[in-house]
Scaffold this motif. Structure first.
Motif, PDB file in Angstrom:
ATOM      1  N   GLY A 194     -12.682  -9.878  12.189  1.00  0.00           N
ATOM      2  CA  GLY A 194     -11.167  -9.002  12.443  1.00  0.00           C
ATOM      3  C   GLY A 194     -10.799  -8.735  11.125  1.00  0.00           C
ATOM      4  N   TYR A 195      -9.655  -7.651  11.438  1.00  0.00           N
ATOM      5  CA  TYR A 195      -8.883  -7.301  10.431  1.00  0.00           C
ATOM      6  C   TYR A 195      -7.429  -6.708  10.762  1.00  0.00           C
ATOM      7  CZ  TYR A 195     -10.325  -2.624  11.455  1.00  0.00           C
ATOM      8  OH  TYR A 195     -10.498  -1.443  11.918  1.00  0.00           O
ATOM      9  N   ASN A 196      -6.653  -6.660   9.875  1.00  0.00           N
ATOM     10  CA  ASN A 196      -5.218  -6.170  10.371  1.00  0.00           C
ATOM     11  C   ASN A 196      -4.616  -5.328   9.067  1.00  0.00           C
ATOM     12  OD1 ASN A 196      -2.999  -7.859   9.011  1.00  0.00           O
ATOM     13  ND2 ASN A 196      -4.443  -9.289   9.934  1.00  0.00           N
ATOM     14  N   THR A 197      -3.993  -4.380   9.379  1.00  0.00           N
ATOM     15  CA  THR A 197      -3.149  -3.920   8.275  1.00  0.00           C
ATOM     16  C   THR A 197      -1.733  -3.716   8.604  1.00  0.00           C
ATOM     17  OG1 THR A 197      -3.424  -1.763   9.234  1.00  0.00           O
ATOM     18  CG2 THR A 197      -5.116  -2.413   7.499  1.00  0.00           C
ATOM     19  N   GLN A 198      -0.890  -3.877   7.573  1.00  0.00           N
ATOM     20  CA  GLN A 198       0.640  -3.888   7.917  1.00  0.00           C
ATOM     21  C   GLN A 198       1.283  -2.938   6.854  1.00  0.00           C
ATOM     22  OE1 GLN A 198       2.134  -7.962   7.762  1.00  0.00           O
ATOM     23  NE2 GLN A 198       1.806  -8.085   9.930  1.00  0.00           N
ATOM     24  N   LEU A 219      11.429  -0.749   8.775  1.00  0.00           N
ATOM     25  CA  LEU A 219      10.357  -0.190   9.961  1.00  0.00           C
ATOM     26  C   LEU A 219       9.048  -0.860   9.524  1.00  0.00           C
ATOM     27  CD1 LEU A 219       9.465   1.628  12.221  1.00  0.00           C
ATOM     28  CD2 LEU A 219       8.906   3.533  10.320  1.00  0.00           C
ATOM     29  N   ASN A 220       8.549  -1.512  10.667  1.00  0.00           N
ATOM     30  CA  ASN A 220       7.353  -2.366  10.492  1.00  0.00           C
ATOM     31  C   ASN A 220       5.985  -1.530  11.120  1.00  0.00           C
ATOM     32  OD1 ASN A 220       8.507  -3.989   8.733  1.00  0.00           O
ATOM     33  ND2 ASN A 220       9.191  -5.282  10.331  1.00  0.00           N
ATOM     34  N   LEU A 221       4.971  -1.349  10.748  1.00  0.00           N
ATOM     35  CA  LEU A 221       3.681  -0.996  11.263  1.00  0.00           C
ATOM     36  C   LEU A 221       2.635  -1.768  11.368  1.00  0.00           C
ATOM     37  CD1 LEU A 221       4.077   2.912  10.494  1.00  0.00           C
ATOM     38  CD2 LEU A 221       4.872   1.877  12.265  1.00  0.00           C
ATOM     39  N   GLN A 222       1.849  -1.634  12.296  1.00  0.00           N
ATOM     40  CA  GLN A 222       0.679  -2.959  12.281  1.00  0.00           C
ATOM     41  C   GLN A 222      -0.578  -2.384  13.217  1.00  0.00           C
ATOM     42  OE1 GLN A 222       1.205  -7.241  12.465  1.00  0.00           O
ATOM     43  NE2 GLN A 222       0.269  -7.004  14.479  1.00  0.00           N
ATOM     44  N   TYR A 223      -1.572  -2.599  12.510  1.00  0.00           N
ATOM     45  CA  TYR A 223      -2.783  -2.312  13.507  1.00  0.00           C
ATOM     46  C   TYR A 223      -3.720  -3.310  13.309  1.00  0.00           C
ATOM     47  CZ  TYR A 223      -7.182  -0.511  15.068  1.00  0.00           C
ATOM     48  OH  TYR A 223      -8.588  -0.419  15.713  1.00  0.00           O
ATOM     49  N   GLU A 224      -4.511  -3.976  14.298  1.00  0.00           N
ATOM     50  CA  GLU A 224      -5.011  -5.005  14.391  1.00  0.00           C
ATOM     51  C   GLU A 224      -6.542  -4.892  15.130  1.00  0.00           C
ATOM     52  OE1 GLU A 224      -3.002  -8.435  15.855  1.00  0.00           O
ATOM     53  OE2 GLU A 224      -4.790  -9.960  15.192  1.00  0.00           O
ATOM     54  N   TYR A 225      -7.410  -5.639  14.856  1.00  0.00           N
ATOM     55  CA  TYR A 225      -8.734  -5.628  15.553  1.00  0.00           C
ATOM     56  C   TYR A 225      -9.432  -7.006  15.340  1.00  0.00           C
ATOM     57  CZ  TYR A 225     -13.702  -4.293  16.514  1.00  0.00           C
ATOM     58  OH  TYR A 225     -15.030  -4.573  16.593  1.00  0.00           O
ATOM     59  N   PHE A 226     -10.173  -7.312  16.536  1.00  0.00           N
ATOM     60  CA  PHE A 226     -10.890  -8.470  16.420  1.00  0.00           C
ATOM     61  C   PHE A 226     -12.048  -8.487  17.620  1.00  0.00           C
ATOM     62  CE2 PHE A 226     -11.708 -12.776  15.046  1.00  0.00           C
ATOM     63  CZ  PHE A 226     -12.109 -13.244  16.060  1.00  0.00           C
ATOM     64  N   ALA A 227     -13.136  -8.854  17.276  1.00  0.00           N
ATOM     65  CA  ALA A 227     -14.293  -8.808  18.223  1.00  0.00           C
ATOM     66  C   ALA A 227     -15.136 -10.193  18.267  1.00  0.00           C
ATOM     67  CB  ALA A 227     -15.248  -7.587  17.911  1.00  0.00           C
ATOM     68  N   ILE A 228     -15.747 -10.516  19.146  1.00  0.00           N
ATOM     69  CA  ILE A 228     -16.593 -12.004  19.085  1.00  0.00           C
ATOM     70  C   ILE A 228     -17.848 -11.196  19.463  1.00  0.00           C
ATOM     71  CG2 ILE A 228     -17.030 -14.259  20.052  1.00  0.00           C
ATOM     72  CD1 ILE A 228     -13.973 -14.588  20.290  1.00  0.00           C
TER      73      ILE A 228
END
Length: 305
Positions: A280-284, A295-304
């Motif tokens: 997984g990873y995330n960006t902010q 103003l806060n922005l976020q994207y997140e991904y995780f997989a098993i």
């Protein structure tokens, strides 16, 4: 492979903190949120929404001298309809440790200690210091697969170089527990069935480093931890997976300026015998366009798998 994409909303209402002076200090924080899911219940958040999302912490610090420190924190936490709420007390011991400072750059800790991984490891419950109500699932896992604290010891040292460069190193060892949970549905009655138990993370050790790149606000973090997982629902001897040795690799990039920052974090989880893997990873991104308003922005991904 399991992938989950469920949009959800956190509305941070307020966070407060307080402290006293001198050698004995008290800090407190209170974060309250309204959360709603667009589909199924995720992280305890139902589709009809809930105000039962809060985090309260009370921290006590005692510094009898410059070389000695004792810290203890208690907590109250609600996570909506999350299955682990059935095992949680209204008031719990969060963490507590003794710290011995050998110099400004070197110390050791013993007790129940916060794991050092990531940008938000020491503040992931303090909503007023986070871009959103809580830290991301990626890397911090919200008490799934691992714990934010462990019972053990830690050693820290900061190496300082020329031109503002530095490298911090924290090495730790100990044991911890975390909740394992599943939500099932009775195919005959449609009844919701919740399974919750505690997994033991034994023989755990790891390290975390921060490399500060000059004086431009850039730092790179990287670390590794491993533990033997036993018990719970799946990690029993007769469980679906059985006891495993888990390795977790983590990385962080943090570029912070006066009025904005850009951050990215990632993790890779691998269990022995190829039983499962996770990535997984995330960006902010955050910008202060008016004083004290961001103003806060976020994207997140995780997989098993």
């Amino acid at each position: 492979m399991l992938k989950k994409y469920t949009p959800y909303l956190f509305l941070l209402l307020f966070s407060v903190s307080a402290h006293s002076e001198e050698r004995f200090k008290i800090f407190g924080h209170y974060s309250q949120a309204y959360a709603i899911s667009s589909g199924e219940t995720v992280f305890g958040i139902p589709s009809e929404g809930t105000f039962d999302y809060r985090s309260i912490g009370l921290q006590f610090n005692f510094n009898p001298s410059e070389k000695n420190r004792v810290s203890i924190q208690t907590k109250h936490r609600r996570i909506g309809r999350h299955p682990i709420m059935g095992l949680s007390e209204n008031l719990e011991f969060d963490w507590g440790f003794y710290q011995r400072n050998f110099s400004d750059n070197t110390w050791i800790k013993a007790g129940r200690i916060l794991r050092p991984f990531g940008i938000y490891s020491e503040i992931n419950d303090v909503g007023v210091l986070l871009p959103f109500y809580q830290a991301t699932y990626t890397l911090y896992f919200n008490n799934t697969f691992t714990s934010k604290v462990y019972d053990g010891i830690a050693f820290y040292h900061l190496f300082e170089f020329q031109n503002g460069w530095s490298l911090s190193m924290e090495v730790f060892a100990g044991e911890y527990k975390f909740y394992e949970w599943y939500v099932l549905s009775n195919f005959l009655t449609g009844e919701r069935i919740e399974l919750v138990d505690t997994v033991d993370g034994q023989n755990s050790w790891g390290f975390w480093n921060w490399l500060n790149v000059g004086q431009d606000g850039t730092r790179l973090g990287f670390g590794l931890t491993q533990a033997d997982y036993r018990g719970g629902i799946q990690f029993l001897e007769e469980g679906l997976i059985g006891p495993v040795k888990l390795h977790m690799f983590h990385g962080s990039i943090d570029y912070t300026k006066d009025t904005w920052f850009a951050r990215a974090e990632g993790s890779f989880v691998n269990a022995s015998r190829n039983t499962f893997r996770g990535f997984g990873y995330n960006t902010q991104y955050s910008i202060e366009f008016i004083q004290n308003i961001r103003l806060n922005l976020q994207y997140e991904y995780f997989a098993i798998r």
